[in-house]
Write a protein that holds these residues in place. Structure first.
Motif, short mmCIF file in Angstrom:
data_model
loop_
_atom_site.label_atom_id
_atom_site.label_comp_id
_atom_site.label_asym_id
_atom_site.label_seq_id
_atom_site.Cartn_x
_atom_site.Cartn_y
_atom_site.Cartn_z
N LEU A 585 0.82 -1.21 0.00
CA LEU A 585 0.00 0.00 0.00
C LEU A 585 0.86 1.26 0.00
CD1 LEU A 585 -2.69 -1.13 2.61
CD2 LEU A 585 -2.92 -1.03 0.12
N SER A 586 2.17 1.09 -0.21
CA SER A 586 3.12 2.22 -0.26
C SER A 586 3.12 3.02 1.02
CB SER A 586 2.79 3.12 -1.47
OG SER A 586 2.87 2.41 -2.67
N LEU A 587 3.02 2.34 2.15
CA LEU A 587 3.02 3.00 3.44
C LEU A 587 4.36 2.76 4.14
CD1 LEU A 587 -0.54 2.04 4.76
CD2 LEU A 587 0.18 4.19 3.72
N GLU A 588 4.91 3.83 4.71
CA GLU A 588 6.10 3.69 5.53
C GLU A 588 5.71 2.97 6.82
OE1 GLU A 588 9.86 6.65 6.68
OE2 GLU A 588 7.90 7.47 6.18
N CYS A 589 6.65 2.29 7.44
CA CYS A 589 6.31 1.43 8.57
C CYS A 589 7.31 1.62 9.70
CB CYS A 589 6.32 -0.03 8.10
SG CYS A 589 5.20 -1.07 9.02
N VAL A 590 6.78 1.81 10.92
CA VAL A 590 7.61 1.89 12.13
C VAL A 590 7.15 0.79 13.07
CG1 VAL A 590 8.27 3.28 14.13
CG2 VAL A 590 7.91 4.37 11.91
#
Length: 641
Positions: A585-590
């Motif tokens: 989903l082209s989301l950055e992840c932490v």
């Protein structure tokens, strides 16, 4: 009628043929009968009656064979292929029989009868070729046999007109075969694409079902989670009639923190798994036990106070039994609080709050016991009013502050940004928990004032941090749902002159789920000026695929409960799957809650580029963050991001 993509290609091809072959045999039978009828006065009896009767009977048998209802056993690719192979063989046998009979009749009659034979050959051939379009080999075999025989016969007869007719039929048939070849190729490609789409939809459905299951299951213990607990409680309240009674209970572990501190969080998580299994095994069929978070568990007992106390005491007894975790033998205690419906309260929130207060009283005054909420305890609830009173007269600028927890790149521990965490030190009550601050501010109508005081401090901290470090700030559901608060946030950002791209707003879906559309619109306003949006506590029981699509997000923050499972193979697989979902989903992840070096390494191997947690750094004042930067500690400003 089958749905496209539902079956393998051979099955789809077979089902299409079932629809087209019966009309083909009907066409053959009718055309043969008409041809025999026009030759009845000029041809021998055997050619007009006997031979066509045999051919038409064979056609009827084949037509009925193809018209019978589909047997589920036939929907097997291998059986379908064998059936289509038999069809090719039958076509190879019947084609010469029909064309030989027609050319035999051509020996009799005048120009009209002989012209009818040519029409019969051409029209019947083209009709059969169209009907066999989903079985190209059979269509080609019939064309070659019929056209080859008819062309050879025409040349043998030597009539120019007949030869011209035969050549025309051959040319038309070649064009039609070419068109049908393209049509069949398109059919194959369509079936393949539809099948791929069907597979993708099924995978999405499975993933959705799995996500729905995970949304109601605690990731660590496998028990029902907080969301399931409250959904069940609401359903019970809706279905409850006059005279119905049930009890809501809370169980909290005693001496659990020393287990974490002494043996490590991995042992603590393993202990929670063991205790969760014990409770599930000990729980009666008419009782629900769920992990609500941390070391707190919820109960819903279908019965009154006496039964609930018995169940709670039995569960507490099971919890107190020593458990072997690795080489250590550990034991913890527990306390419980109960609230009975409808005696205590008639709403989910009140039942839970009063069970929670009974638990609070047990832990502070009757540790290790089960306490039932009563009118006496109700009077003690007024402590909450003390917090409200303290906040009502609080000097927010003086009493509220922020601490900052670093967020780093997992590869080299370079500092990417910090998350702001609220703190309230009341001169009257001392340190107040952030959640109590938020709850009280919303009760008193000071939510926007509290939020903007903290946001101003966050902007001040952002101004002191070197670029390109970014600052994460949490907004509650009340903040997001209040257009005035959003207006104030946008105005403060404009006034501060800071780069909005260095700001990241964190939200939790649990606070937005009731008004998702309204929240999405508010978040879009923030994104329009460059502020980025993160979904916090992803995986805690509310987040779903639909939410990730509905909300305008740039980042997801994986809940700390998943970090604790990084030491397990199953946990690593789950974390990796979540990371792949975010990446798709082209989301950055932490990933949050990193508390050991092993967890950090596992998070890095799972593909997480960003992390935060106590192993990396505890929350600290902005001065300490700046001091760490100036002293060139392991946390360094990343200029590559």
């Amino acid at each position: 009628m089958h749905r496209a993509g539902q079956y393998p290609l051979s099955i789809a091809q077979y089902l299409r043929l079932r629809a087209h072959i019966p009309p083909m045999y009907g066409l053959l039978s009718i055309n043969a009968a008409v041809l025999a009828f026009t030759h009845r006065a000029v041809a021998p009896t055997g050619l007009v009656y006997t031979f066509p009767a045999i051919l038409i009977t064979a056609c009827m048998i084949r037509m009925l064979t193809w018209m019978r209802p589909v047997n589920p056993a036939e929907l097997d690719p291998e059986k379908a292929r064998r059936s289509m192979s038999r069809t090719v063989i039958v076509a190879v046998l019947m084609a010469p029989a029909f064309v030989a009979w027609a050319l035999w009749l051509d020996q009799y009659g005048g120009p009209y009868e002989r012209g009818h034979v040519a029409v019969f050959v051409s029209v019947t051939l083209l009709g059969c070729v169209f009907c066999l379009s989903f079985l190209p080999l059979a269509a080609l075999a019939v064309s070659v046999i019929v056209l080859g025989t008819f062309l050879a016969y025409s040349v043998w007869i030597g009539t120019e007109v007949l030869i011209a007719i035969a050549c025309n039929i051959v040319l038309v048939a070649m064009v039609i075969l070419n068109i049908l070849r393209d049509s069949y190729r398109a059919f194959v490609e369509l079936e393949a694409s539809q099948r791929d789409l069907h597979i993708e939809r099924r995978q999405a459905q499975v993933l959705g079902e799995e996500n729905a299951r995970l949304a109601q299951t605690d990731a660590l213990t496998g028990m029902p989670n907080r969301r399931f607990f409250f959904a069940t409680l609401e359903n019970l309240l809706q279905r409850s009639g006059e005279g119905d009674t049930f009890t809501v209970g809370l169980i909290d572990l005693d001496r659990f923190k020393p287990v974490n501190d002494t043996h490590g969080h991995a042992h603590g998580d393993r202990l929670l798994q063991v205790l969760g299994g014990r409770m599930m095994g000990q729980c009666p069929d008419d009782t629900i036990v769920a992990r609500l978070g941390g070391d707190e568990f919820g109960l819903i007992v279908m019965g009154g106070a006496q039964k609930a106390e018995h169940v709670a005491n039995e569960l507490c007894k099971a919890i107190r039994e020593p458990a072997r975790i690795g080489e250590a033998l550990v034991s913890v205690g527990c306390s419980a609080g109960l609230a009975v419906y409808p005696e205590t309260a008639s709403s989910a929130d009140l039942l839970f709050d009063r069970a929670d207060f009974a638990l609070y009283h047990a832990k502070n005054h009757k540790r290790g016991q089960c306490v039932l909420f009563s009118e006496k305890l109700e009077r003690l609830i007024r402590t909450e009013q003390a917090i409200d009173a303290a906040l009502q007269g609080a000097d927010l600028e003086e009493e509220l502050s922020l601490v900052f927890q670093p967020i780093v790149a997992t590869e080299d521990l370079e500092l990417i940004g910090v998350e702001c965490l609220a703190r309230w030190h009341s001169p009257r009550l001392g340190e107040i928990a952030p959640e109590d601050l938020i709850a009280s501010s919303e009760r008193l109508g000071r939510a926007r004032e509290v939020t903007m005081t903290l946001f101003d401090k966050a902007l001040t901290g952002l101004a002191r941090l070197p670029a390109p470090l970014r600052v994460s700030f949490n907004l509650s559901g009340n903040d997001i749902g209040n257009p005035g608060t959003i207006d104030a946030v946008l105005a403060r950002v404009a006034e501060s002159g800071c780069d909005p791209r260095r700001l990241l707003i964190e939200i939790t879906e649990s606070s937005l789920i009731a008004e998702m559309d309204k929240a999405s619109a508010a978040l879009e306003r923030l994104r329009e000026i460059g502020i980025r949006i993160a979904l916090d506590d992803f995986g805690t029981g509310y987040s779903s695929l639909s939410s990730l699509h509905q909300l305008p997000l740039d980042m997801v923050k994986i809940d700390r409960s998943f970090s604790r499972r990084l030491d397990e193979a199953a946990g690593r697989r789950l974390i990796t799957a979540i990371r792949h979902l975010a990446r798709s989903l082209s989301l950055e992840c932490v990933i949050e809650g990193i508390e050991t070096e092993n967890q950090l390494v596992s998070a890095r191997l799972a593909g997480f580029s960003l992390a935060q947690g106590f192993f990396i750094s505890r929350p600290k004042a902005i001065e300490d963050v700046l001091r760490g930067l100036s002293e060139a500690k392991p946390l360094q400003v990343s200029t590559a991001r």
